[in-house]
Design an enzyme around this catalytic site. Sequence first.
Site, PDB file in Angstrom:
ATOM      1  N   GLY A   1      -1.662  -2.669   3.628  1.00 54.92           N
ATOM      2  CA  GLY A   1      -1.868  -3.723   2.905  1.00 54.92           C
ATOM      3  C   GLY A   1      -1.242  -4.139   1.554  1.00 54.92           C
TER       4      GLY A   1
ATOM      5  N   ASP B   1     -10.037  -3.053  -4.530  1.00 56.08           N
ATOM      6  CA  ASP B   1      -8.959  -4.043  -3.898  1.00 56.08           C
ATOM      7  C   ASP B   1      -7.968  -4.553  -4.892  1.00 56.08           C
ATOM      8  OD1 ASP B   1      -8.125  -6.498  -2.770  1.00 56.08           O
ATOM      9  OD2 ASP B   1      -9.936  -6.483  -1.467  1.00 56.08           O
TER      10      ASP B   1
ATOM     11  N   GLU C   1       0.787   0.932  14.146  1.00 53.71           N
ATOM     12  CA  GLU C   1       0.217   1.954  14.689  1.00 53.71           C
ATOM     13  C   GLU C   1       0.092   2.103  16.370  1.00 53.71           C
ATOM     14  OE1 GLU C   1      -2.026   4.520  11.424  1.00 53.71           O
ATOM     15  OE2 GLU C   1      -1.859   2.255  11.105  1.00 53.71           O
TER      16      GLU C   1
ATOM     17  N   GLY D   1      -2.095   1.512   1.435  1.00 55.22           N
ATOM     18  CA  GLY D   1      -3.534   0.677   2.003  1.00 55.22           C
ATOM     19  C   GLY D   1      -4.648   0.978   1.231  1.00 55.22           C
ATOM     20  N   ASN D   2      -5.629   1.242   1.855  1.00 55.28           N
ATOM     21  CA  ASN D   2      -6.853   1.828   1.021  1.00 55.28           C
ATOM     22  C   ASN D   2      -6.750   3.358   0.793  1.00 55.28           C
ATOM     23  OD1 ASN D   2      -9.062   0.559  -0.075  1.00 55.28           O
ATOM     24  ND2 ASN D   2      -9.448  -0.369   2.061  1.00 55.28           N
TER      25      ASN D   2
ATOM     26  N   GLY E   1       1.382  -2.333   0.255  1.00 59.98           N
ATOM     27  CA  GLY E   1       2.863  -2.323   0.712  1.00 59.98           C
ATOM     28  C   GLY E   1       3.475  -3.718   1.187  1.00 59.98           C
ATOM     29  N   GLU E   2       2.454  -4.346   2.122  1.00 62.30           N
ATOM     30  CA  GLU E   2       3.004  -5.394   2.684  1.00 62.30           C
ATOM     31  C   GLU E   2       2.950  -6.704   2.046  1.00 62.30           C
ATOM     32  OE1 GLU E   2       1.372  -5.389   6.735  1.00 62.30           O
ATOM     33  OE2 GLU E   2       1.600  -3.225   6.916  1.00 62.30           O
TER      34      GLU E   2
ATOM     35  N   ARG F   1      -6.083  -6.985  -4.819  1.00 60.67           N
ATOM     36  CA  ARG F   1      -5.934  -8.374  -5.130  1.00 60.67           C
ATOM     37  C   ARG F   1      -6.772  -8.701  -6.317  1.00 60.67           C
ATOM     38  NH1 ARG F   1      -6.903  -9.651   1.215  1.00 60.67           N
ATOM     39  NH2 ARG F   1      -8.016  -7.772   0.868  1.00 60.67           N
TER      40      ARG F   1
ATOM     41  N   ARG G   1      -9.713   7.043  -3.806  1.00 64.18           N
ATOM     42  CA  ARG G   1      -9.570   8.485  -3.938  1.00 64.18           C
ATOM     43  C   ARG G   1      -8.714   8.766  -5.104  1.00 64.18           C
ATOM     44  NH1 ARG G   1      -7.396   8.680   1.949  1.00 64.18           N
ATOM     45  NH2 ARG G   1      -9.155   7.528   2.855  1.00 64.18           N
TER      46      ARG G   1
ATOM     47  N   HIS H   1      -1.244   9.499   8.418  1.00 61.59           N
ATOM     48  CA  HIS H   1      -0.708   8.340   8.256  1.00 61.59           C
ATOM     49  C   HIS H   1       0.648   8.435   9.286  1.00 61.59           C
ATOM     50  CE1 HIS H   1      -2.545   6.696   4.624  1.00 61.59           C
ATOM     51  NE2 HIS H   1      -3.264   6.197   5.528  1.00 61.59           N
TER      52      HIS H   1
ATOM     53  N   ARG I   1      -5.853   7.087  19.243  1.00 59.33           N
ATOM     54  CA  ARG I   1      -5.797   7.798  18.056  1.00 59.33           C
ATOM     55  C   ARG I   1      -6.656   8.688  17.420  1.00 59.33           C
ATOM     56  NH1 ARG I   1      -7.398   5.959  11.949  1.00 59.33           N
ATOM     57  NH2 ARG I   1      -6.136   7.220  10.887  1.00 59.33           N
TER      58      ARG I   1
ATOM     59  N   ASN J   1      -9.156   3.238  18.886  1.00 57.01           N
ATOM     60  CA  ASN J   1      -9.432   3.735  17.498  1.00 57.01           C
ATOM     61  C   ASN J   1     -10.560   3.922  17.150  1.00 57.01           C
ATOM     62  OD1 ASN J   1      -9.276   4.830  14.908  1.00 57.01           O
ATOM     63  ND2 ASN J   1      -7.738   3.019  14.011  1.00 57.01           N
TER      64      ASN J   1
HETATM   65  P1  ADP Z   1      -6.657   0.523   5.047  1.00 56.84           P
HETATM   66  O1  ADP Z   1      -6.121   1.666   4.766  1.00 56.84           O
HETATM   67  O2  ADP Z   1      -8.212   0.274   4.960  1.00 56.84           O
HETATM   68  O3  ADP Z   1      -6.267   0.124   6.566  1.00 56.84           O
HETATM   69  P2  ADP Z   1      -5.206  -1.937   4.476  1.00 56.84           P
HETATM   70  O4  ADP Z   1      -3.785  -1.435   4.952  1.00 56.84           O
HETATM   71  O5  ADP Z   1      -5.808  -2.877   5.208  1.00 56.84           O
HETATM   72  O6  ADP Z   1      -6.259  -0.799   4.167  1.00 56.84           O
HETATM   73  O7  ADP Z   1      -4.930  -2.132   2.909  1.00 56.84           O
HETATM   74  C1  ADP Z   1      -5.953  -2.449   2.059  1.00 56.84           C
HETATM   75  C2  ADP Z   1      -5.455  -2.898   0.808  1.00 56.84           C
HETATM   76  O8  ADP Z   1      -4.300  -3.994   0.689  1.00 56.84           O
HETATM   77  C3  ADP Z   1      -6.410  -3.329  -0.126  1.00 56.84           C
HETATM   78  O9  ADP Z   1      -6.243  -2.668  -1.498  1.00 56.84           O
HETATM   79  C4  ADP Z   1      -6.026  -4.816  -0.587  1.00 56.84           C
HETATM   80  O10 ADP Z   1      -6.551  -5.385  -1.785  1.00 56.84           O
HETATM   81  C5  ADP Z   1      -4.544  -4.699  -0.320  1.00 56.84           C
HETATM   82  N1  ADP Z   1      -3.815  -6.173  -0.127  1.00 56.84           N
HETATM   83  C6  ADP Z   1      -4.187  -6.883   1.152  1.00 56.84           C
HETATM   84  N2  ADP Z   1      -3.688  -8.069   0.896  1.00 56.84           N
HETATM   85  C7  ADP Z   1      -3.143  -8.088  -0.450  1.00 56.84           C
HETATM   86  C8  ADP Z   1      -2.082  -8.904  -1.234  1.00 56.84           C
HETATM   87  N3  ADP Z   1      -2.174 -10.435  -0.890  1.00 56.84           N
HETATM   88  N4  ADP Z   1      -1.945  -8.720  -2.436  1.00 56.84           N
HETATM   89  C9  ADP Z   1      -2.172  -7.496  -2.869  1.00 56.84           C
HETATM   90  N5  ADP Z   1      -2.868  -6.670  -2.250  1.00 56.84           N
HETATM   91  C10 ADP Z   1      -3.256  -6.950  -0.951  1.00 56.84           C
END
Ligand code: ADP
Length: 404
Positions: free
Chosen positions: A331, A283, A384, A210-211, A333-334, A285, A241, A180, A91, A7
């Site tokens: 990120g 972020d 992915e 995710g981001n 969602g999980e 978190r 965004r 995605h 990718r 990737n």
């Molecule tokens: P990318 O699109 O860069 O691949 P990711 O799928 O890694 O992004 O997701 C990043 C997002 O996931 C960030 O907003 C991060 O804060 C969020 N994230 C990661 N761990 C947690 C958590 N424990 N609680 C809440 N949000 C989280």
Amino acid sequence: MKVLVLNCGSSSVKYQLLEMENESLLARGLLERIGTNDAVLTHQATGKKEVTRTFPVPDHKTAVKEVLSILFDPAYGVIKDVTEISAVGHRVVHAGEEFSGSVLLSTEVKEALKRCIQLAPLHNPPNLLGIEAAEALLPGTPQVGVFDTAFHANMPRHAFLYALPLELYEKYGIRRYGFHGTSHRYVAARAAELAGRNLNELKIITCHLGNGASITAIDGGQVADTSMGFTPLEGLVMGTRCGDLDPAIIPFLMEKEGLDIAGINRLINKGSGLLGLSGISNDMREIEEAAEKGSTRAVDALNVLVHRLRKYIGAYAAVLDGVDILVFTAGIGENSVKVRSLVCQGFSYLGLYIDEEKNRSPKKEKEISTPDSRVKVYVIPTNEELVIARDAAEIVSSLGQAPK
Ligand code: ADP
């Protein structure tokens, strides 16, 4: 059969080497800061210690060469030499209307991907550099392209057309493409597996948060609609965004703030979303933490993100005429118990209920709906790379070459 997944971004290469017989991960890593004298390679072979090395990496070809070297490094590697690699899966972000599935890369395919550069000027060029580097370093090894847009390529015309003059679609390819796709495809298939049902008979809504974030409505395995459009800017509230916006805001802001095209692009792509609303961070978190401490801007950011997502889920339930499964991945969602909890409130009209205890459980892949919920709700870590490796392995097998 071993498959290398690459990737390639503008300044980084992410990679995984997988053994497809049992779909196990042999090694993974990331080479960052390509184009500098202090590029950083972080590599981990499964079951071994993670290693980090810093060295000059002037370009993508050197980057891929370094990735290959560490894969057969006596101490940290997992293969004896590159001939053990049967295929490389790349990718690639944008395949426009050229491909609706993964393909063996050839001169013609690369030409088609070059035509798509105007649609993804930041992503397709480094993807192509990675392909050319791998072709040069692994001559004779089949290379397969797996596209972010492909899963959405057969979305119905009424879902992909914008209400702009139709000539502009014909002239510039201005339509909704969706992104995605590999992630939405993986989690939808996995959700059907977990539910013990056939994908072809299910109405599924997948939320990749995710981001970058997008949501897809999938009817019988086919995309009915998705939230990202001509670019990955449309749709949900993301890290930086803005997602959906009244388009009239763009010229208004350009005039009032004296912004040029680059300036407005920066604002809506890099300075908006969670970051712009909260003024704190992109972020989740940090947003959740600040919201708990009473920051009203963080609360706004969280609420706007949740509201937008709930609107889309409702809209997609209408598009699909019902929902059997809702999936959270990526990120946020999980990992975000809070976002999942807020999003799933108030869907009694769909018969969707989640069990907060299951929602909080530390299990990574899990069902979080109550037993009597009409809609099953799953958290599924996306993968992915596995999809890319599977597609590459399948295409190589269909070539009739004896797997190495
Ligand atoms: P990318 O699109 O860069 O691949 P990711 O799928 O890694 O992004 O997701 C990043 C997002 O996931 C960030 O907003 C991060 O804060 C969020 N994230 C990661 N761990 C947690 C958590 N424990 N609680 C809440 N949000 C989280």
